[in-house]
Design an enzyme around this catalytic site. Structure first.
Site: not given
Length: 304
Positions: A94, A108, A110-112, A147, A260-262
């Protein structure tokens, strides 16, 4: 149908973080990314990379994280009850880049990948991500280029994917409390698994790889444009909208904080300086008003 290859996804994501950081350092010319490796008590960790006070990039963060646990937060299982009682893994890259020059848009990406498993049952998994552009002073060339790169990344997988993901992006990056888009969009997708693992993974990679090819030329075109205090003030005002979206609506931010991530890594997406003016409105006919009148509206940017 092939089973999910978790290690292949992780290897790709780590390499993507490396390649994007290398490209951004090159386009900045002076700044370098500081790396902070971290572990969390509940399982997993990551490596946060931040570039601050560069020649072009005022603040940029490119994060990799891989977290896992035995129980998902209630916010995740409320909408997906089939995930209750499963252990999970979530990993992704991210990033948010806040340039100094107001004529360079914030970007921005993000790939997850997410997978939830339970003994004796098939895993539940999906990919998600995308990229979007948030200009302060828009221009058609940048929007069309951005685009086009998004469409090029999607087209090998079907002509219907770009318009679907573009529409999804326009709808997702929308500040409901202001009835206002965050920017000029791009791509957004989630819960992607209908093509099977191999094709879904390939589509996610194509979108992840396209980000820097779309953004670096936009930085190069705009980084030497002259600006003054007025443009800087407007940039700081508009950055406030970015903060509002990330803290109120962004799924990744909310999931990270609730699981509970950082905290420092999750909130690295926030700009270093921002301003809120009470009920501020642009002067009619001004450059600033053009952003609202033309660019903060959904467009078919490839056919304008």
């Amino acid at each position: 149908m092939s089973a999910p290859n978790i290690e292949a996804v992780k290897e790709y994501l780590l390499g993507l973080q490396d390649s994007i950081c290398d490209a951004l350092e090159k386009v900045d010319g002076e700044g370098t990314f500081f790396q902070d490796e971290w572990q969390r008590e509940k399982g997993g960790g990551g490596r946060t990379r931040v570039l601050a006070e560069g020649a072009v990039i005022e603040k940029g963060g490119v994060n990799f994280s891989h977290v896992f646990g035995d129980k998902l937060p209630g916010s995740a299982t409320a909408h997906r009850p089939e995930l209750a009682g499963r252990n999970f893994q979530a990993m992704g890259v991210s990033l948010v880049i806040h340039p100094r020059n107001p004529y360079i848009p914030t970007s921005h990406a993000n790939v997850r990948f997410f997978i939830a498993e339970k003994e004796g049952e098939d895993p539940v998994w999906w990919f998600g991500g995308g990229f979007d552009l948030t200009p302060y002073y828009g221009n058609d060339e940048d929007c069309q280029f951005w685009h086009q790169k998004a469409k090029d990344a999607c087209d090998p997988f079907g002509e219907d994917i770009y318009p679907h993901f573009k529409k999804w992006c326009d709808e997702y990056f929308h500040l409901k409390h202001r009835d206002e888009p965050r920017g000029v969009g791009g791509l957004f997708f989630d819960d992607l698994n209908e093509y099977g693992f191999d094709t879904s993974f390939a589509l996610m990679q194509s979108i992840g790889n396209a980000y820097i090819d779309a953004y670096a030329p936009i930085i190069e075109r705009n980084k030497d444009r002259e600006y003054g205090e007025r443009q800087r003030d407007f940039q700081l005002h508009r950055r406030g909208r970015y903060v509002e979206f990330n803290l109120v609506y962004d799924r990744g931010t909310l999931f990270g904080l609730q699981s509970g991530g950082r905290t420092e890594s999750i909130l690295m997406s926030l700009p270093p300086e921002v301003r809120w003016g009470y009920d501020w409105k642009p002067e009619p006919g001004s450059e600033e008003a053009i952003l609202y009148d033309r660019y903060l509206k959904p467009h078919d940017w490839l056919n304008i």
